[in-house]
Design a protein around this motif. Structure first.
Motif, short mmCIF file in Angstrom:
data_model
loop_
_atom_site.label_atom_id
_atom_site.label_comp_id
_atom_site.label_asym_id
_atom_site.label_seq_id
_atom_site.Cartn_x
_atom_site.Cartn_y
_atom_site.Cartn_z
N ARG A 15 28.19 -16.61 19.68
CA ARG A 15 28.71 -17.97 19.95
C ARG A 15 29.99 -17.97 20.76
N TYR A 16 30.71 -16.85 20.76
CA TYR A 16 31.98 -16.83 21.49
C TYR A 16 31.70 -16.94 22.99
N PHE A 18 31.99 -19.94 26.61
CA PHE A 18 32.31 -21.28 27.10
C PHE A 18 31.13 -21.81 27.89
N SER A 74 41.35 -26.29 18.86
CA SER A 74 39.89 -26.12 18.84
C SER A 74 39.23 -27.18 17.97
N THR A 86 40.46 -20.99 29.89
CA THR A 86 39.99 -20.84 28.50
C THR A 86 39.93 -22.19 27.81
N ALA A 88 39.15 -25.14 25.15
CA ALA A 88 38.98 -25.22 23.69
C ALA A 88 37.71 -26.02 23.39
N TRP A 89 37.03 -25.67 22.34
CA TRP A 89 35.88 -26.46 21.87
C TRP A 89 35.83 -26.36 20.36
N ARG A 90 35.18 -27.36 19.76
CA ARG A 90 35.07 -27.38 18.30
C ARG A 90 34.32 -26.14 17.83
N LEU A 92 35.64 -23.04 18.24
CA LEU A 92 36.16 -21.85 18.97
C LEU A 92 37.03 -20.98 18.06
N ALA A 95 34.69 -18.87 16.06
CA ALA A 95 34.00 -17.88 16.90
C ALA A 95 34.96 -16.76 17.30
N ALA A 96 36.19 -17.12 17.67
CA ALA A 96 37.16 -16.11 18.07
C ALA A 96 37.55 -15.23 16.88
N VAL A 138 40.95 -15.58 23.52
CA VAL A 138 41.68 -16.39 22.55
C VAL A 138 42.46 -15.47 21.60
#
Ligand code: V1S
Ligand code: ZN
Length: 316
Positions: A15-16, A18, A74, A86, A88-90, A92, A95-96, A138
């Motif tokens: 999932r990590y 973009f 995030s 880089t 940001a997303w809900r 993240l 995932a990071a 991240v």
């Protein structure tokens, strides 16, 4: 001494990335796994899932303020964590955190003697600084791994070797004054490529002055340039006698990458992996963890990284 190769893979680290056409898309994991399967290597490695790194583990490298900032941005989504690379997303933050936990799983398995080598394709996020995201990165899993190898496993001398086309500035500057972090980095000359750092005269500062190896290459360097510089990496590691080798094997140094103009073949990555295993074995411990790093041409990353896994298996 144990044998075997551990592969950290699965949905948690896949999932990590973009979306929206970003070069670091979440499809990179699948591109690698398909090639691993096509070569029949998926049945020859031990597979393990990543776990999320704990707050304490993240804080071994990153500042508390920065970790909070990533969590907040995030959760809110729709903002960049850096100057435009880089987003940001809900989700993240989670995932990071899994990428860091995955690299720690790899390191722990090697240190506990379950395997001698391990590989995590979605790892090697070498641009993140202690207090800042940068260049698709991240949390810096390599930096957390170095800190945890010391705090949890009591190691002192750790080698970080990087053949990604981009200079590993997040690691270099975090440990610039630490003579016990051996640092060897082949990358495209910073005058021509992001992040613009990693000149040959950058050899460390303070107590570490003269102890680091930055090897910038012409922007169109090929395998012969790679091999000439690689000889210096081997001599550096043999002299430094590290207790563990972390290998960031970014595939964006392979010819045909959309972001860079280096022209290595995938043989460079396999060669580096094989030689690092030989060096680690020669030092009596055999400990090598590979992290995928960059690579934006899917064919190249699939071939380069499976070549690394094959080299790890062959070294057994
Ligand atoms: N090199 C390079 C490059 N390409 C891009 C990029 C291209 C298309 C996009 F849709 C978005 C970004 N950004 C960059 C670099 C960062 C590279 C990070 C590499 C990561 C790694 O492989 O080493 C390890 C995983 N950033 C820049 O060049 C900075 C900008 C100067 C240009 C791009 N814009 C988006 C931000 C500012
Ligand atoms: Zn890169």
């Amino acid at each position: 001494m144990s044998s075997g190769v551990l592969l950290i893979c699965g949905a948690e680290i896949a999932r990590y990335g973009f979306g929206g056409g970003h070069p670091f898309g979440p499809d990179r994991h699948e591109a690698f796994m398909r090639e691993l399967h096509a070569r029949g290597l998926d049945g020859r490695v031990r597979c393990g899932a990543a776990r999320a790194a704990t707050r304490e583990e993240l804080e071994s490298f990153h500042t508390a303020e920065y970790i909070d900032q990533v969590r907040e941005r995030s959760a809110g989504g729709h903002a960049y964590l850096d100057g435009g690379d880089t987003p940001a997303w809900r989700g993240l933050f989670e995932a990071a955190s899994y990428v860091v936990g995955g690299t720690l799983n790899a390191v722990d398995a090697v240190m506990e003697g379950e395997v001698r080598r391990a590989f995590i394709p979605i790892g090697g996020l070498h641009h993140a600084a202690r207090d800042q995201a940068a260049g698709f990165c991240v949390f810096n899993d390599c930096g957390v791994a170095i800190e945890m190898l010391r705090r949890r496993h009591g190691l002192r001398r750790i080698a970080y070797v990087d053949i990604d086309a981009h200079h590993g500035d997040g690691i270099f500057y975090a440990f610039e004054d630490d003579p016990d972090v051996l640092y060897a980095d082949l990358h495209a000359d910073g005058r021509f490529l992001y992040p613009g750092t990693g000149a040959a005269h950058e050899t460390g500062i303070g107590a570490a002055r003269g102890t680091k190896l930055n090897l910038p290459l012409p922007p169109d360097a090929d395998d012969s340039d790679f091999l000439a510089s690689w000889e210096r990496v081997e001599a550096y590691l043999r002299a430094g006698q590290p207790q563990f080798i972390l290998f960031q094997c970014g595939a964006d140094s392979v010819a045909g990458d959309p972001l860079t103009s280096l022209r290595f073949s995938v043989r460079a990555h396999a060669h580096a992996a094989a030689r690092l295993c030989a060096i680690a074995d020669g030092l009596g411990h055999g400990r090598v963890v590979g992290m995928g790093g960059g690579g934006y041409n899917r064919r190249n990353l699939a071939e380069a990284w499976t070549g690394v896994v094959q080299a790890f298996l062959d070294s057994e």
